[in-house]
Design a protein around this motif. Structure first.
Motif, PDB file in Angstrom:
ATOM      1  N   ASN A 113      12.178   4.369 -21.156  1.00  0.00           N
ATOM      2  CA  ASN A 113      12.937   3.186 -20.720  1.00  0.00           C
ATOM      3  C   ASN A 113      12.260   2.621 -19.484  1.00  0.00           C
ATOM      4  OD1 ASN A 113      14.830   1.196 -20.342  1.00  0.00           O
ATOM      5  ND2 ASN A 113      16.413   2.570 -19.570  1.00  0.00           N
ATOM      6  N   GLY A 114      11.290   1.765 -19.680  1.00  0.00           N
ATOM      7  CA  GLY A 114      10.502   1.220 -18.576  1.00  0.00           C
ATOM      8  C   GLY A 114       9.363   2.158 -18.236  1.00  0.00           C
ATOM      9  N   LYS A 115       8.383   1.645 -17.507  1.00  0.00           N
ATOM     10  CA  LYS A 115       7.222   2.435 -17.100  1.00  0.00           C
ATOM     11  C   LYS A 115       6.602   1.780 -15.881  1.00  0.00           C
ATOM     12  CE  LYS A 115       4.235   0.052 -20.427  1.00  0.00           C
ATOM     13  NZ  LYS A 115       3.573  -0.778 -19.457  1.00  0.00           N
ATOM     14  N   PRO A 116       5.835   2.542 -15.112  1.00  0.00           N
ATOM     15  CA  PRO A 116       5.168   1.949 -13.947  1.00  0.00           C
ATOM     16  C   PRO A 116       4.181   0.857 -14.380  1.00  0.00           C
ATOM     17  CG  PRO A 116       5.086   4.346 -13.859  1.00  0.00           C
ATOM     18  CD  PRO A 116       5.587   3.971 -15.224  1.00  0.00           C
ATOM     19  N   ASP A 117       4.013  -0.147 -13.526  1.00  0.00           N
ATOM     20  CA  ASP A 117       3.048  -1.219 -13.815  1.00  0.00           C
ATOM     21  C   ASP A 117       1.672  -0.620 -14.082  1.00  0.00           C
ATOM     22  OD1 ASP A 117       4.970  -3.150 -13.479  1.00  0.00           O
ATOM     23  OD2 ASP A 117       4.401  -3.616 -11.405  1.00  0.00           O
ATOM     24  N   GLY A 118       1.041  -1.095 -15.121  1.00  0.00           N
ATOM     25  CA  GLY A 118      -0.317  -0.661 -15.441  1.00  0.00           C
ATOM     26  C   GLY A 118      -0.384   0.620 -16.262  1.00  0.00           C
ATOM     27  N   PHE A 119       0.745   1.267 -16.522  1.00  0.00           N
ATOM     28  CA  PHE A 119       0.761   2.488 -17.308  1.00  0.00           C
ATOM     29  C   PHE A 119       0.989   2.146 -18.778  1.00  0.00           C
ATOM     30  CE2 PHE A 119       1.649   6.311 -14.446  1.00  0.00           C
ATOM     31  CZ  PHE A 119       1.149   5.712 -13.331  1.00  0.00           C
ATOM     32  N   TYR A 132       0.872  -1.170   0.000  1.00  0.00           N
ATOM     33  CA  TYR A 132       0.000   0.000   0.000  1.00  0.00           C
ATOM     34  C   TYR A 132       0.916   1.229   0.000  1.00  0.00           C
ATOM     35  CZ  TYR A 132       0.815  -0.567   5.035  1.00  0.00           C
ATOM     36  OH  TYR A 132       1.401  -0.745   6.268  1.00  0.00           O
ATOM     37  N   CYS A 133       0.371   2.381  -0.333  1.00  0.00           N
ATOM     38  CA  CYS A 133       1.193   3.559  -0.625  1.00  0.00           C
ATOM     39  C   CYS A 133       2.088   4.001   0.536  1.00  0.00           C
ATOM     40  CB  CYS A 133       0.311   4.708  -1.073  1.00  0.00           C
ATOM     41  SG  CYS A 133      -0.477   4.374  -2.673  1.00  0.00           S
ATOM     42  N   ALA A 134       1.614   3.876   1.769  1.00  0.00           N
ATOM     43  CA  ALA A 134       2.410   4.353   2.899  1.00  0.00           C
ATOM     44  C   ALA A 134       3.733   3.613   3.044  1.00  0.00           C
ATOM     45  CB  ALA A 134       1.606   4.254   4.195  1.00  0.00           C
ATOM     46  N   VAL A 135       3.815   2.386   2.557  1.00  0.00           N
ATOM     47  CA  VAL A 135       5.061   1.622   2.668  1.00  0.00           C
ATOM     48  C   VAL A 135       5.652   1.278   1.299  1.00  0.00           C
ATOM     49  CG1 VAL A 135       4.500   0.658   4.931  1.00  0.00           C
ATOM     50  CG2 VAL A 135       3.860  -0.602   2.857  1.00  0.00           C
ATOM     51  N   GLY A 136       5.063   1.865   0.248  1.00  0.00           N
ATOM     52  CA  GLY A 136       5.551   1.597  -1.102  1.00  0.00           C
ATOM     53  C   GLY A 136       6.920   2.210  -1.341  1.00  0.00           C
ATOM     54  N   LYS A 137       7.510   1.859  -2.451  1.00  0.00           N
ATOM     55  CA  LYS A 137       8.827   2.381  -2.832  1.00  0.00           C
ATOM     56  C   LYS A 137       8.671   3.253  -4.076  1.00  0.00           C
ATOM     57  CE  LYS A 137      11.638  -1.424  -1.033  1.00  0.00           C
ATOM     58  NZ  LYS A 137      10.660  -1.867  -0.095  1.00  0.00           N
ATOM     59  N   PHE A 138       9.479   4.314  -4.133  1.00  0.00           N
ATOM     60  CA  PHE A 138       9.467   5.203  -5.289  1.00  0.00           C
ATOM     61  C   PHE A 138      10.460   4.701  -6.336  1.00  0.00           C
ATOM     62  CE2 PHE A 138       7.377   7.859  -2.225  1.00  0.00           C
ATOM     63  CZ  PHE A 138       6.485   8.600  -2.993  1.00  0.00           C
ATOM     64  N   HIS A 139      10.037   4.751  -7.591  1.00  0.00           N
ATOM     65  CA  HIS A 139      10.863   4.331  -8.713  1.00  0.00           C
ATOM     66  C   HIS A 139      10.896   5.466  -9.734  1.00  0.00           C
ATOM     67  CE1 HIS A 139      10.672   0.167  -7.227  1.00  0.00           C
ATOM     68  NE2 HIS A 139       9.416   0.451  -6.950  1.00  0.00           N
ATOM     69  N   SER A 140      12.049   5.661 -10.367  1.00  0.00           N
ATOM     70  CA  SER A 140      12.226   6.724 -11.365  1.00  0.00           C
ATOM     71  C   SER A 140      12.188   6.136 -12.764  1.00  0.00           C
ATOM     72  CB  SER A 140      13.563   7.432 -11.161  1.00  0.00           C
ATOM     73  OG  SER A 140      13.551   8.123  -9.951  1.00  0.00           O
ATOM     74  N   TYR A 141      11.422   6.776 -13.629  1.00  0.00           N
ATOM     75  CA  TYR A 141      11.301   6.350 -15.018  1.00  0.00           C
ATOM     76  C   TYR A 141      11.621   7.543 -15.922  1.00  0.00           C
ATOM     77  CZ  TYR A 141       8.660   2.651 -12.746  1.00  0.00           C
ATOM     78  OH  TYR A 141       8.266   1.622 -11.923  1.00  0.00           O
ATOM     79  N   PRO A 142      12.568   7.392 -16.851  1.00  0.00           N
ATOM     80  CA  PRO A 142      12.857   8.494 -17.768  1.00  0.00           C
ATOM     81  C   PRO A 142      11.643   8.783 -18.647  1.00  0.00           C
ATOM     82  CG  PRO A 142      14.373   6.643 -18.124  1.00  0.00           C
ATOM     83  CD  PRO A 142      13.409   6.224 -17.087  1.00  0.00           C
ATOM     84  N   VAL A 143      11.350  10.081 -18.824  1.00  0.00           N
ATOM     85  CA  VAL A 143      10.203  10.486 -19.635  1.00  0.00           C
ATOM     86  C   VAL A 143      10.544  11.698 -20.494  1.00  0.00           C
ATOM     87  CG1 VAL A 143       8.361   9.632 -18.102  1.00  0.00           C
ATOM     88  CG2 VAL A 143       9.279  11.927 -17.765  1.00  0.00           C
ATOM     89  N   ARG A 187       2.629   3.310 -22.494  1.00  0.00           N
ATOM     90  CA  ARG A 187       3.907   3.960 -22.825  1.00  0.00           C
ATOM     91  C   ARG A 187       3.727   5.472 -22.918  1.00  0.00           C
ATOM     92  NH1 ARG A 187       6.479   5.471 -27.452  1.00  0.00           N
ATOM     93  NH2 ARG A 187       8.727   5.716 -27.229  1.00  0.00           N
ATOM     94  N   VAL A 188       2.550   5.923 -23.350  1.00  0.00           N
ATOM     95  CA  VAL A 188       2.222   7.346 -23.405  1.00  0.00           C
ATOM     96  C   VAL A 188       1.003   7.569 -22.522  1.00  0.00           C
ATOM     97  CG1 VAL A 188       1.527   9.280 -24.872  1.00  0.00           C
ATOM     98  CG2 VAL A 188       3.108   7.534 -25.761  1.00  0.00           C
ATOM     99  N   VAL A 189       1.139   8.507 -21.576  1.00  0.00           N
ATOM    100  CA  VAL A 189       0.040   8.837 -20.666  1.00  0.00           C
ATOM    101  C   VAL A 189      -0.232  10.328 -20.803  1.00  0.00           C
ATOM    102  CG1 VAL A 189      -0.704   8.893 -18.254  1.00  0.00           C
ATOM    103  CG2 VAL A 189       0.740   7.027 -19.061  1.00  0.00           C
ATOM    104  N   THR A 190      -1.519  10.684 -20.916  1.00  0.00           N
ATOM    105  CA  THR A 190      -1.899  12.083 -21.050  1.00  0.00           C
ATOM    106  C   THR A 190      -2.803  12.478 -19.887  1.00  0.00           C
ATOM    107  OG1 THR A 190      -1.715  11.935 -23.443  1.00  0.00           O
ATOM    108  CG2 THR A 190      -3.002  13.765 -22.570  1.00  0.00           C
ATOM    109  N   TYR A 191      -2.486  13.627 -19.294  1.00  0.00           N
ATOM    110  CA  TYR A 191      -3.240  14.137 -18.150  1.00  0.00           C
ATOM    111  C   TYR A 191      -3.812  15.512 -18.482  1.00  0.00           C
ATOM    112  CZ  TYR A 191      -0.387  10.860 -15.382  1.00  0.00           C
ATOM    113  OH  TYR A 191       0.241   9.749 -14.887  1.00  0.00           O
TER     114      TYR A 191
END
Length: 154
Positions: free
Chosen positions: A138-144, A99-110, A146-150
């Motif tokens: 080069n890699g992406k978060p699980d479930g994302f 869960y988010c409180a104990v999750g780990k942060f990962h960096s993805y080049p974008v 390759r291109v995400v638009t907000y």
């Protein structure tokens, strides 16, 4: 009597700590004032951050304002004009596992693209970008994808 003395001592210590904390906070230098929205260059849209500050060429940007679980860091902009902006950096994302409180942060080049400038409701004389696209290079978060638009807030 001993209980009364102990309660008084605890109360005095708590009051002293509170006073020391207040003195430290009031002695801290004031943060620099936010840039006046009227000082932004005419014709160059801004990126509005979580605190409703207009920014041009930010080095960092919070995507998930509510929980801080996704942000952009180490941004370097190669293009910023009246129609769009393009930069490179990293999307730092919490995996929220288990869960988010104990999750780990990962960096993805974008590659970051900002576009669709519109008048900003808070300062209609300014244009602000209303859409952000991230292309994971080069890699992406699980479930994302390759291109995400907000959509960006107004």
């Amino acid at each position: 009597m001993r209980s009364h003395t102990m309660n008084t001592a605890v109360t005095l210590c708590a009051a002293a700590l509170l006073a020391a904390g207040m003195a430290t906070a009031s002695a801290a230098p004031a943060p620099p004032p936010a840039a006046d929205a009227g000082q932004q260059q005419a014709g160059h849209p801004v990126l509005v951050d979580c605190l409703w500050h207009p920014q041009e060429h930010p080095a960092d940007f919070m995507i998930a304002c509510g929980d801080g679980n996704s942000r952009l860091s180490s941004l370097h902009w190669s293009h910023w004009d009246s129609n769009s902006a393009v930069g490179k950096g990293f999307n730092v994302v919490n995996d929220c596992n288990p869960y988010c409180a104990v999750g780990k942060f990962h960096s993805y080049p974008v590659v970051v693209r900002l576009d669709h400038p519109q008048p900003w409701k808070k300062h209609p004389q300014l244009q602000h970008y209303t859409r952000m696209s991230l292309v994971y290079t080069n890699g992406k978060p699980d479930g994302f994808a390759r291109v995400v638009t907000y959509p960006l807030w107004n």
